[in-house]
Scaffold this motif. Structure first.
Motif, short mmCIF file in Angstrom:
data_model
loop_
_atom_site.label_atom_id
_atom_site.label_comp_id
_atom_site.label_asym_id
_atom_site.label_seq_id
_atom_site.Cartn_x
_atom_site.Cartn_y
_atom_site.Cartn_z
N UNK A 93 0.75 -1.35 0.09
CA UNK A 93 0.08 0.05 -0.25
C UNK A 93 0.89 1.29 0.27
N UNK A 94 2.00 1.04 0.50
CA UNK A 94 2.94 2.43 0.46
C UNK A 94 3.41 2.66 -0.83
N UNK A 95 3.55 1.88 -1.56
CA UNK A 95 3.78 2.24 -3.19
C UNK A 95 3.81 1.03 -3.74
N UNK A 96 2.66 0.75 -4.57
CA UNK A 96 2.30 -0.52 -5.29
C UNK A 96 2.97 -0.31 -6.62
N UNK A 97 3.78 0.67 -7.35
CA UNK A 97 4.30 0.87 -8.51
C UNK A 97 5.02 -0.54 -8.86
N UNK A 98 4.69 -1.05 -10.12
CA UNK A 98 5.31 -2.48 -10.73
C UNK A 98 6.81 -2.49 -10.82
N UNK A 99 7.63 -1.53 -11.09
CA UNK A 99 9.01 -1.79 -11.12
C UNK A 99 9.62 -1.68 -9.65
N UNK A 100 8.72 -1.00 -8.62
CA UNK A 100 9.16 -1.02 -7.22
C UNK A 100 9.02 -2.71 -6.77
N UNK A 134 7.32 -3.40 6.65
CA UNK A 134 7.41 -1.69 6.64
C UNK A 134 6.92 -1.68 5.20
N UNK A 135 6.36 -0.44 5.13
CA UNK A 135 6.26 0.18 3.75
C UNK A 135 6.93 1.35 3.68
N UNK A 136 6.80 2.27 4.40
CA UNK A 136 7.32 3.66 4.40
C UNK A 136 8.92 3.55 4.41
N UNK A 137 9.54 2.82 5.34
CA UNK A 137 10.72 2.62 5.64
C UNK A 137 11.69 2.42 4.06
N UNK A 138 10.96 1.43 3.47
CA UNK A 138 11.40 0.96 2.24
C UNK A 138 11.25 1.88 0.99
N UNK A 139 9.93 2.35 0.96
CA UNK A 139 9.73 3.01 -0.37
C UNK A 139 9.81 4.58 -0.10
N UNK A 140 9.55 5.27 0.98
CA UNK A 140 9.50 6.63 1.16
C UNK A 140 10.84 7.34 0.67
#
Ligand SMILES: Cc1ncc(COP(=O)(O)O)c(C=O)c1O
Length: 396
Positions: A57-64, A274-280
């Protein structure tokens, strides 16, 4: 730009100048190399018995997702849509947990079909899974428990101790277990507790995790069955300003090792999601200045993008870090003043927080929002007022 500022804005000055010269404002830009490095840093800090799932949910961008999948990450999904994006990115059901306070039949079917570990939020989920699950083999699920106490982000996106739409209240776990035993072969074999958000203090996270293990021990006794997975949730924080501390993930990892040693009754695996820690830290949002004004003493900068692209400041009252860039020139570092950032939408709700921005900001300059890799592009009100969606640029 100093190293600390570059850390907040993902890219150095030259890369930001290149991006603003070649892309149409507004846009998001991400560095997948940063994502890879973040995942490896956290993985290396954790004991082997701690699995690492990226909160989609923090960033569902496919490349990520493809980047994390190639690193061997598990995924935390919260809808059928997230499950299918993870599968498209190379993830598998055996490395997936699926959560949500009001799962639709489509969500449950997608999770079952993928073979994911489902986090049930109440006895209704157990009963529905009992109906949907075909065959005699056990369906192992986790129960989400809403703890009696926990830490929370200031703006209370997640909090412990109060009423919650999520999970089973700790006080009624015994009753839940009694009812759940009627729904064999759906079996409660694990626990999920989520009780922190954007926490920068490893000690406070570990205090929460100890509470979770205490709840887990009681759950195991009530069930008379060994738990194989305890999901500690996310909540690992990132700093949004240079003066804030950085979460010490090595201390967190070492502390989790101690938590495992202190709880020999538990022989399964822990999971962090974690979401934010990895993607922010992977991304920035860039929007051009349309005009500036002072209204009754308050300084405004109006940008080409607003809450249709970046909603978090309005929801939480917390601003993203900002810097100003003059295309073809560089980062502007002259005298600054507190500035209210407003977007193009015809509503006074359209505020992107505040920043200390140069007083000589002109139309055509670009405001760069750091830490915009998480809870940004897909959290915004993209369709509100029918402006175009921003481009997402994936680099690295
Ligand atoms: C169940 C669950 N897991 C993980 C996360 C990720 O949280 P964070 O981005 O704070 O790590 C969330 C966020 O809301 C969540 O609800």
């Amino acid at each position: 730009m100093t190293a600390a500022t570059t850390d907040l804005f993902t890219f150095g000055e030259e890369a930001l100048l290149d991006l603003t010269a070649t892309r149409t404002s507004p846009f998001f830009a991400y560095d997948l190399g940063v994502a890879r490095e973040r995942y490896r840093q956290l993985r290396a800090a954790l004991p082997e018995r701690v699995r690492l799932a990226y909160a989609v949910k923090s960033n569902p961008g496919l490349p990520l997702l493809e980047t994390f999948s190639a690193e061997g990450a598990w995924f935390d999904c919260a809808s059928a849509g997230e499950v299918s994006t993870v599968l498209a990115a190379g993830g598998t059901g055996s490395g997936m947990v699926v959560a949500g306070p009001a799962k639709s039949e489509r969500d449950l079917q997608a999770a079952l079909f993928a073979g994911a570990r489902i986090q049930v939020d109440g006895i209704e989920d157990v009963a529905r899974l009992h109906t949907l699950h075909t065959g005699e083999r056990p369906l192992r699920v986790n129960v989400r428990v809403n703890p009696a106490s926990g830490v929370s982000e200031g703006a209370a996106i997640i909090s412990g101790g109060g009423p919650s739409a999520f999970g089973v209240d700790e006080e009624v776990v015994e009753e839940f277990v009694r009812e759940a035993t009627r729904f064999d072969p759906v079996q409660i074999c694990g626990l999920q507790v989520f009780s922190a958000s954007n926490e920068l203090d490893a000690g406070r996270l570990l205090a929460n995790h100890r509470t979770t293990l205490r709840i887990g021990q009681r759950l195991q006794e009530l069930l008379g069955r060994e738990l194989d997975l305890i999901d500690l949730g996310g909540g690992l924080g990132v700093r949004y300003a240079v003066e804030q501390p950085t979460l010490d993930v090595r201390a967190l990892g070492a502390g989790l090792g101690r938590v495992l040693e202190e709880n020999p009754w538990f022989t399964g695996e822990l999971l962090l999601e974690p979401g934010r820690w990895l993607s922010a830290p992977t991304g920035v949002y860039c929007a051009r200045v349309v005009r500036t004004k002072v209204s009754r003493g308050e300084r405004f900068v109006m940008l080409e993008g607003g809450i249709n692209h970046l909603l978090r400041p309005l929801m939480t009252g917390q601003s993203f870090p900002t810097l100003a860039l003059r295309p073809g020139v560089g980062v502007l570092d002259g005298g600054t003043a507190t500035t209210t950032l407003a977007g193009p939408l015809c509503t006074s709700l359209d505020r992107l927080g505040h920043g200390d921005l140069p007083v000589d900001l002109q139309p055509g300059d670009v405001v760069v929002f750091g830490r915009a890799g998480a809870y940004a592009f897909t959290q915004a009100m993209t369709h509100f007022l029918s402006h175009p969606a921003p481009e997402q640029v994936w680099m690295g």
